[in-house]
Design an enzyme around this catalytic site. Sequence first.
Site, PDB file in Angstrom:
ATOM      1  N   HIS A  44      32.700  47.943 115.484  1.00 51.76           N
ATOM      2  CA  HIS A  44      33.802  48.882 115.420  1.00 51.76           C
ATOM      3  C   HIS A  44      33.546  50.026 116.392  1.00 51.76           C
ATOM      4  O   HIS A  44      32.406  50.439 116.608  1.00 51.76           O
ATOM      5  CB  HIS A  44      33.954  49.449 114.009  1.00 51.76           C
ATOM      6  CG  HIS A  44      34.390  48.426 113.009  1.00 51.76           C
ATOM      7  ND1 HIS A  44      34.556  48.713 111.674  1.00 51.76           N
ATOM      8  CD2 HIS A  44      34.703  47.119 113.144  1.00 51.76           C
ATOM      9  CE1 HIS A  44      34.943  47.626 111.036  1.00 51.76           C
ATOM     10  NE2 HIS A  44      35.043  46.647 111.909  1.00 51.76           N
ATOM     11  N   THR A  45      34.622  50.555 116.970  1.00 53.39           N
ATOM     12  CA  THR A  45      34.490  51.709 117.848  1.00 53.39           C
ATOM     13  C   THR A  45      34.107  52.918 117.007  1.00 53.39           C
ATOM     14  O   THR A  45      34.851  53.326 116.117  1.00 53.39           O
ATOM     15  CB  THR A  45      35.810  51.991 118.586  1.00 53.39           C
ATOM     16  OG1 THR A  45      36.193  50.832 119.319  1.00 53.39           O
ATOM     17  CG2 THR A  45      35.649  53.162 119.545  1.00 53.39           C
ATOM     18  N   GLN A  46      32.939  53.490 117.283  1.00 50.51           N
ATOM     19  CA  GLN A  46      32.461  54.616 116.494  1.00 50.51           C
ATOM     20  C   GLN A  46      33.011  55.945 116.985  1.00 50.51           C
ATOM     21  O   GLN A  46      33.107  56.900 116.228  1.00 50.51           O
ATOM     22  CB  GLN A  46      30.927  54.649 116.530  1.00 50.51           C
ATOM     23  CG  GLN A  46      30.270  53.397 115.968  1.00 50.51           C
ATOM     24  CD  GLN A  46      30.618  53.174 114.508  1.00 50.51           C
ATOM     25  OE1 GLN A  46      30.534  54.088 113.693  1.00 50.51           O
ATOM     26  NE2 GLN A  46      31.045  51.965 114.178  1.00 50.51           N
ATOM     27  N   GLN A  47      33.348  56.008 118.257  1.00 51.08           N
ATOM     28  CA  GLN A  47      33.917  57.225 118.817  1.00 51.08           C
ATOM     29  C   GLN A  47      34.662  56.873 120.092  1.00 51.08           C
ATOM     30  O   GLN A  47      34.358  55.859 120.725  1.00 51.08           O
ATOM     31  CB  GLN A  47      32.820  58.244 119.117  1.00 51.08           C
ATOM     32  CG  GLN A  47      31.823  57.771 120.160  1.00 51.08           C
ATOM     33  CD  GLN A  47      30.720  58.785 120.402  1.00 51.08           C
ATOM     34  OE1 GLN A  47      30.587  59.745 119.657  1.00 51.08           O
ATOM     35  NE2 GLN A  47      29.948  58.580 121.444  1.00 51.08           N
ATOM     36  N   TRP A 151      41.675  55.110 117.989  1.00 47.58           N
ATOM     37  CA  TRP A 151      41.362  56.526 118.196  1.00 47.58           C
ATOM     38  C   TRP A 151      42.412  57.178 119.101  1.00 47.58           C
ATOM     39  O   TRP A 151      42.141  57.550 120.229  1.00 47.58           O
ATOM     40  CB  TRP A 151      39.969  56.670 118.796  1.00 47.58           C
ATOM     41  CG  TRP A 151      38.884  56.249 117.859  1.00 47.58           C
ATOM     42  CD1 TRP A 151      38.473  54.984 117.598  1.00 47.58           C
ATOM     43  CD2 TRP A 151      38.082  57.104 117.045  1.00 47.58           C
ATOM     44  NE1 TRP A 151      37.466  54.975 116.675  1.00 47.58           N
ATOM     45  CE2 TRP A 151      37.202  56.273 116.324  1.00 47.58           C
ATOM     46  CE3 TRP A 151      38.015  58.494 116.869  1.00 47.58           C
ATOM     47  CZ2 TRP A 151      36.270  56.790 115.428  1.00 47.58           C
ATOM     48  CZ3 TRP A 151      37.094  59.002 115.983  1.00 47.58           C
ATOM     49  CH2 TRP A 151      36.237  58.160 115.271  1.00 47.58           C
TER      50      TRP A 151
END
Length: 274
Positions: A44-47, A151
């Site tokens: 998963h994209t953490q940031q 995001w």
Amino acid sequence: MQHFPSTSWGKPRNDQLDPYATFPIHQGRGAKPAHDNFAQGVQHTQQPIVTGTSVLGLKFKDGVMLAADNLASYGSLARFKDIRRIHQISDSTMVGASGDMADFQQVKRMLEGLMTDEAILEDGHELTTGQIYEYLSNVMYARRSKFDPYWNALLVAGLDKGEPFLAHVDLLGVTYTSPSIATGFGMHLAQPLLRAALDKRGPDGEKTLTADEAREILENAMRVLFYRDARSLNKFQIATVTAEGVSIGEPQAAPTEWGFAEGLRGYGNSDEHY
């Protein structure tokens, strides 16, 4: 020893490919591997990584305008300077995005697939701006609920049943509509300017605002963002949606004046000034 060479020519032997026999030997129709070794690379994209800053939206009497600069930053590095962050979805709808640009690319693919599916039906129906907004709000909330959000903060602008429509949806699925909306640092630096321009016209000030006046307000706000937001760029686009359709302008630059910096300590050769 390989007893059946004819069945394995052109591919590795099973004991080399899967030494612990995690895959079934006979994978018939519908069979699934017991373990997917490649799943370890799925994360998963953490940031957000490559990001765009503010998007501004403003209603006027004939439609809606969006403004966004063309910079995508890699951290604090002004890396990509020709990124288009406003995308046309239909003849009456456009979307502007701040946040992670890779996630915005995925959102665009999803919207294009949605519009293609609608066109294939050939029933004469096209998704309205309000319906696209509801779709995005559900998508963003669903991804947030899986702890794998897109995001982004998105502005959805268009005409819905002939009326100007401007709405916001972010990575948490938070949604609202307003005559003027800004994302990113624009929420703090540009939104007061947009609201002041509408408030001085009285209640429902956007209904008396012309396209030229709206453009002037947005250009001034983009100039302020360039002065004050370190992740912005003095190269931006303004997009308009009216009854005639969507028009996304080419990149432009607002005139800026840095002469005041001559009197600041530490600027150029003016160390003696305060």
